[in-house]
Design a protein around this motif. Structure first.
Motif, PDB file in Angstrom:
ATOM      1  N   ILE A 180       0.837  -1.199   0.000  1.00 34.77           N
ATOM      2  CA  ILE A 180       0.000   0.000   0.000  1.00 34.77           C
ATOM      3  C   ILE A 180       0.875   1.254   0.000  1.00 34.77           C
ATOM      4  N   GLU A 236       2.494   1.745  -3.467  1.00 33.94           N
ATOM      5  CA  GLU A 236       1.527   2.148  -4.495  1.00 33.94           C
ATOM      6  C   GLU A 236       1.124   3.606  -4.315  1.00 33.94           C
ATOM      7  N   LEU A 237       0.936   4.020  -3.081  1.00 34.07           N
ATOM      8  CA  LEU A 237       0.613   5.422  -2.828  1.00 34.07           C
ATOM      9  C   LEU A 237       1.814   6.314  -3.130  1.00 34.07           C
ATOM     10  N   TYR A 242      -1.515   3.381  -7.150  1.00 32.99           N
ATOM     11  CA  TYR A 242      -2.687   2.792  -6.481  1.00 32.99           C
ATOM     12  C   TYR A 242      -3.948   3.027  -7.291  1.00 32.99           C
ATOM     13  N   ASP A 264      -8.398  -1.846   0.188  1.00 30.33           N
ATOM     14  CA  ASP A 264      -8.884  -0.499  -0.140  1.00 30.33           C
ATOM     15  C   ASP A 264      -9.484   0.186   1.081  1.00 30.33           C
ATOM     16  N   VAL A 295      -6.771   1.848   2.857  1.00 37.27           N
ATOM     17  CA  VAL A 295      -6.394   3.107   2.201  1.00 37.27           C
ATOM     18  C   VAL A 295      -7.376   4.223   2.579  1.00 37.27           C
TER      19      VAL A 295
END
Length: 337
Positions: free
Chosen positions: A48, A51-52, A57, A82, A85
């Motif tokens: 995570i 990806e961010l 993402y 998700d 996130v």
């Protein structure tokens, strides 16, 4: 208004993402997807973060299902990753927006909620009724609120407060993550977005128009006044504000006297007393009849039933509900023969 910048690193910090994971799994520790995510926790949190960090993402695939209580609604649920996130985002941006919300907005906010909203309305009714004069109310409800929220309007409202481009890109990703109109009811972020969307209306009513006896719970709001004509004028003005937001009233919107009772957040409030709303009464009556049938066949544990009883008692203690409570619980039979 000062716009907030440079907050993306706070959202994407490993500490914040881990905290988001803890919030997302609360009450769901033994669900399959949570167990699978937790089994590779460090790898998943790093994924995570990366990806961010690199802007790769993309929101996952929604699982769709319908609920039918109190009315049919389409729920869109995201994979657990998700939801982590969304918590990471909310941890940082929610306080920014919440600090500017009016006091009398009660849905999905810390130290607020439906009971607090009912008590606030009860206080306003008591104040307005103190001289024994007739008091009127405007009860407004937005038609298909979550499904009607316009993406471009929402993005513009968010940009009034946030300047950070990476954060805005993540927010846009979430807003545009479904092909369905509006925003998904099942998303954590949707609760914040829904409060942001009507915040300008709140401030118009409270600050610009000086209306004190006003309470909002998501898209359901009440205004009290001794003047019926004033409420008609307000209804007219609010209609055009909602039009700018691409929203409209539903058929429940009305002006009436409080002597006939106001349905709000599960209660029916009158000038001098508060009752349990009929819909809540009928819902719990059906539920405890069902519990009796399930228990008779050994398909439900007493612990689960006790939790529902405690929930019912928690709701009932805030109103004059002795007879309703007794009638609901008389349908519960916990014996096998």
């Amino acid at each position: 208004m000062k716009r907030i910048n440079n907050i993306y690193d706070q959202i994407n910090s490993f500490e914040n993402i881990h905290n988001a994971y803890l919030k997302a799994k609360k009450g769901k520790c033994y669900k399959k997807e949570v167990l699978e995510f937790s089994a590779r926790l460090e790898e998943n949190l790093i994924e995570i973060h990366n990806e961010l960090q690199y802007g790769s993402y993309k929101t996952g695939t929604y699982k769709k299902f319908k609920v039918y209580d109190p009315k049919e609604r389409l729920i869109l649920a995201l994979p657990f990753k998700d939801r982590v996130v969304h918590h990471a985002l909310n941890n940082i941006i929610e306080p920014i927006f919440d600090s500017k919300f009016i006091f009398d907005s009660y849905a999905c906010r810390k130290n607020k909620g439906s009971i607090a909203a009912m008590k606030r309305l009860r206080k306003f009714i008591d104040i307005e009724s103190i001289k024994g004069e007739k008091v009127y109310y405007l009860k407004a409800d937005v038609a298909k609120y979550f499904y009607s929220i316009d993406h471009d309007v929402l993005k513009a409202l968010v940009r009034r407060k946030i300047k950070c481009q990476k954060t805005l890109a993540l927010i846009d990703n979430i807003i545009d993550s479904t092909e369905n109109p509006g925003i998904p009811i099942g998303n954590l972020s949707s609760q914040l977005f829904a409060n942001i969307y009507l915040d300008a209306l709140d401030h118009k009513i409270k600050d610009d128009w000086g209306i004190k006896s006003y309470v909002r719970y998501m898209d359901d709001f009440i205004i009290l006044s001794k003047s019926k004509s004033l409420l008609r004028d307000l209804l007219y003005d609010i209609y055009f504000i909602l039009k700018k937001l691409k929203l409209n009233f539903n058929k429940k919107t009305r002006i009436d006297t409080i002597n006939r009772g106001i349905d709000f957040v599960g209660y029916r409030l009158f000038a001098s007393f508060t009752l349990l709303r009929k819909r809540i009464y009928r819902k719990n009556t059906r539920k405890f009849k069902k519990f009796s049938r399930l228990y008779l066949h050994g398909n439900i544990e007493q612990k689960r039933i006790r939790q529902s009883i405690d929930s019912l008692l928690g709701i009932c203690k805030h109103c004059q509900s002795f007879r309703a409570r007794e009638n609901i619980l008389k349908n519960l039979v916990l014996c096998h023969g």
